[in-house]
Design a protein around this motif. Structure first.
Motif, PDB file in Angstrom:
ATOM      1  N   ASP A 189       0.810  -1.220   0.000  1.00 14.83           N
ATOM      2  CA  ASP A 189       0.000   0.000   0.000  1.00 14.83           C
ATOM      3  C   ASP A 189       0.846   1.273   0.000  1.00 14.83           C
ATOM      4  O   ASP A 189       0.353   2.344   0.334  1.00 14.83           O
ATOM      5  N   VAL A 190       2.116   1.167  -0.368  1.00 14.72           N
ATOM      6  CA  VAL A 190       3.007   2.326  -0.389  1.00 14.72           C
ATOM      7  C   VAL A 190       3.804   2.323  -1.690  1.00 14.72           C
ATOM      8  O   VAL A 190       4.397   1.301  -2.049  1.00 14.72           O
ATOM      9  N   ALA A 191       3.835   3.454  -2.367  1.00 15.31           N
ATOM     10  CA  ALA A 191       4.607   3.577  -3.599  1.00 15.31           C
ATOM     11  C   ALA A 191       6.098   3.638  -3.287  1.00 15.31           C
ATOM     12  O   ALA A 191       6.518   4.131  -2.232  1.00 15.31           O
ATOM     13  N   ALA A 192       6.914   3.166  -4.208  1.00 15.11           N
ATOM     14  CA  ALA A 192       8.361   3.131  -4.012  1.00 15.11           C
ATOM     15  C   ALA A 192       8.935   4.525  -3.793  1.00 15.11           C
ATOM     16  O   ALA A 192       9.829   4.718  -2.958  1.00 15.11           O
ATOM     17  N   ASP A 193       8.434   5.511  -4.529  1.00 16.81           N
ATOM     18  CA  ASP A 193       8.998   6.853  -4.379  1.00 16.81           C
ATOM     19  C   ASP A 193       8.682   7.449  -3.010  1.00 16.81           C
ATOM     20  O   ASP A 193       9.454   8.265  -2.489  1.00 16.81           O
ATOM     21  N   THR A 194       7.579   7.031  -2.388  1.00 19.72           N
ATOM     22  CA  THR A 194       7.271   7.486  -1.027  1.00 19.72           C
ATOM     23  C   THR A 194       8.270   6.919  -0.029  1.00 19.72           C
ATOM     24  O   THR A 194       8.762   7.634   0.852  1.00 19.72           O
ATOM     25  N   VAL A 195       8.584   5.630  -0.169  1.00 19.31           N
ATOM     26  CA  VAL A 195       9.577   5.019   0.722  1.00 19.31           C
ATOM     27  C   VAL A 195      10.920   5.729   0.569  1.00 19.31           C
ATOM     28  O   VAL A 195      11.604   6.034   1.553  1.00 19.31           O
ATOM     29  N   TYR A 196      11.296   6.004  -0.663  1.00 24.15           N
ATOM     30  CA  TYR A 196      12.560   6.697  -0.946  1.00 24.15           C
ATOM     31  C   TYR A 196      12.589   8.071  -0.285  1.00 24.15           C
ATOM     32  O   TYR A 196      13.591   8.459   0.328  1.00 24.15           O
ATOM     33  N   ASP A 197      11.493   8.801  -0.372  1.00 21.76           N
ATOM     34  CA  ASP A 197      11.415  10.116   0.258  1.00 21.76           C
ATOM     35  C   ASP A 197      11.526  10.022   1.775  1.00 21.76           C
ATOM     36  O   ASP A 197      12.229  10.823   2.412  1.00 21.76           O
ATOM     37  N   VAL A 198      10.848   9.066   2.367  1.00 24.38           N
ATOM     38  CA  VAL A 198      10.867   8.916   3.828  1.00 24.38           C
ATOM     39  C   VAL A 198      12.286   8.625   4.317  1.00 24.38           C
ATOM     40  O   VAL A 198      12.738   9.182   5.328  1.00 24.38           O
ATOM     41  N   LEU A 199      13.004   7.775   3.602  1.00 19.07           N
ATOM     42  CA  LEU A 199      14.361   7.425   4.012  1.00 19.07           C
ATOM     43  C   LEU A 199      15.321   8.610   3.904  1.00 19.07           C
ATOM     44  O   LEU A 199      16.328   8.658   4.605  1.00 19.07           O
ATOM     45  N   HIS A 200      14.992   9.570   3.054  1.00 18.87           N
ATOM     46  CA  HIS A 200      15.838  10.750   2.894  1.00 18.87           C
ATOM     47  C   HIS A 200      15.462  11.898   3.817  1.00 18.87           C
ATOM     48  O   HIS A 200      16.322  12.705   4.181  1.00 18.87           O
ATOM     49  N   ASP A 201      14.199  12.005   4.170  1.00 20.51           N
ATOM     50  CA  ASP A 201      13.677  13.210   4.804  1.00 20.51           C
ATOM     51  C   ASP A 201      14.061  13.282   6.281  1.00 20.51           C
ATOM     52  O   ASP A 201      13.446  12.660   7.149  1.00 20.51           O
ATOM     53  N   THR A 202      15.084  14.076   6.576  1.00 20.60           N
ATOM     54  CA  THR A 202      15.584  14.203   7.942  1.00 20.60           C
ATOM     55  C   THR A 202      14.552  14.792   8.880  1.00 20.60           C
ATOM     56  O   THR A 202      14.409  14.362  10.033  1.00 20.60           O
ATOM     57  N   GLU A 203      13.811  15.800   8.410  1.00 23.18           N
ATOM     58  CA  GLU A 203      12.802  16.425   9.266  1.00 23.18           C
ATOM     59  C   GLU A 203      11.714  15.431   9.657  1.00 23.18           C
ATOM     60  O   GLU A 203      11.269  15.395  10.808  1.00 23.18           O
ATOM     61  N   TYR A 204      11.298  14.603   8.728  1.00 23.72           N
ATOM     62  CA  TYR A 204      10.253  13.633   9.040  1.00 23.72           C
ATOM     63  C   TYR A 204      10.774  12.540   9.961  1.00 23.72           C
ATOM     64  O   TYR A 204      10.027  12.017  10.794  1.00 23.72           O
ATOM     65  N   ARG A 205      12.041  12.210   9.825  1.00 24.02           N
ATOM     66  CA  ARG A 205      12.605  11.171  10.691  1.00 24.02           C
ATOM     67  C   ARG A 205      12.472  11.554  12.157  1.00 24.02           C
ATOM     68  O   ARG A 205      12.285  10.696  13.025  1.00 24.02           O
ATOM     69  N   ARG A 206      12.568  12.832  12.442  1.00 23.91           N
ATOM     70  CA  ARG A 206      12.418  13.283  13.827  1.00 23.91           C
ATOM     71  C   ARG A 206      11.013  13.003  14.361  1.00 23.91           C
ATOM     72  O   ARG A 206      10.798  12.967  15.572  1.00 23.91           O
TER      73      ARG A 206
END
Length: 273
Positions: free
Chosen positions: A61-78
């Protein structure tokens, strides 16, 4: 002592990483549930006794580009990484490589860990890849209050299944240092990998809504012109070797670590963000 030279990963390094992610040779399955599996591979050399762990999870239920963005996004990781103490993008090396700092909480009474890594990424027609390994940076030396871990190789392969689904492979050989017996480290890894992947899946499901409210167009990992990190030269970095780091005696804590590892799968079922 002269600094050990290193290079930004080229296509051959990424292809080698992809082959490791997709190969079955030499791997032993240690965890299997529908849509989620974990495999372990013993080290081939004598200098490191830490196994390589590989986790594979289907994201229906998740697109590949969304996973890629999440792994990069430092602000969201917090927002979603509850074990994180601090993360910082230090500097950029090229349009697809940077240097970063990350520290995380370990179960008490173990000391918390940190790591400085060179991270690089590659976008291909059918997949995305992100890999990292430990480096030395003069402005981020080991701290007395943390144990400096060593990433020999860690990363993600995100394979596109269709526009709305993908599969994720997490592969890592990371030495947490200290003097915990390596069998404890290896045993813990097989329990931690499913937990990491499940947390990541939940974070990916929530990311589109979060991103709409938080600089939706800002994605420097896709748009290099948005990257405002200072540039540094490879000459300012060197490869981090585990044997050059100070030993921290945690051997008396191995029973605690083992106990936490055995229960980590249950903890995931009741954990809250």
């Amino acid at each position: 002592m002269a600094r050990e030279a290193l290079d930004v990963p080229d296509d051959s390094v990424f292809l080698s990483f992809q082959r490791q992610c997709e190969s079955n040779e030499g791997w032993t399955c240690s965890y299997s549930k529908p849509g989620l599996g974990v495999w372990m591979k013993p080290p081939t050399g004598k200098t490191c006794l830490v196994h390589t762990v590989k986790g594979h999870m289907t994201f229906p239920d998740v697109a590949a580009d969304t996973v890629y963005d999440v792994l990069h996004d430092t602000e969201y990781r917090r927002k979603w990484d509850v074990n994180m103490l601090e993360t910082k993008d230090i500097a950029q090396l090229s349009v697809n490589a940077d240097v970063g700092y990350y520290s995380w909480k370990c179960p008490k009474p173990l000391k918390n860990r940190d790591v400085v890594t060179l991270r690089s990424w590659l976008v291909m027609p059918d997949c995305y890849m992100i890999i990292n390994f430990s480096v030395k940076h003069n402005l981020y030396p080991p701290r007395r209050d943390l144990v400096r871990a060593v990433s020999l190789l860690a990363g993600y392969l995100i394979k596109i299944s269709d526009p709305k689904s993908c599969t994720l492979v997490y592969l890592a050989q990371v030495d947490p240092r200290g003097s915990l017996p390596k069998w404890v480290v290896n045993k813990s890894s097989q329990y931690l990998a499913p937990k990491i992947l499940r947390k990541l899946h939940k974070a990916c499901l929530q990311y589109p809504a979060w991103k709409k409210k938080n600089k939706p167009e800002f994605k420097p990992w896709l748009n290099p012109e948005q990257n405002t990190l200072p540039r540094i030269s490879l000459n300012e970095l060197s490869l981090q070797r585990a044997e050059s780091l100070e030993h921290v005696d945690e051997s008396q804590l191995c029973e605690v670590a083992e106990h936490r590892g055995d229960n980590s799968d249950e903890e995931e079922k009741v954990s809250k963000r």
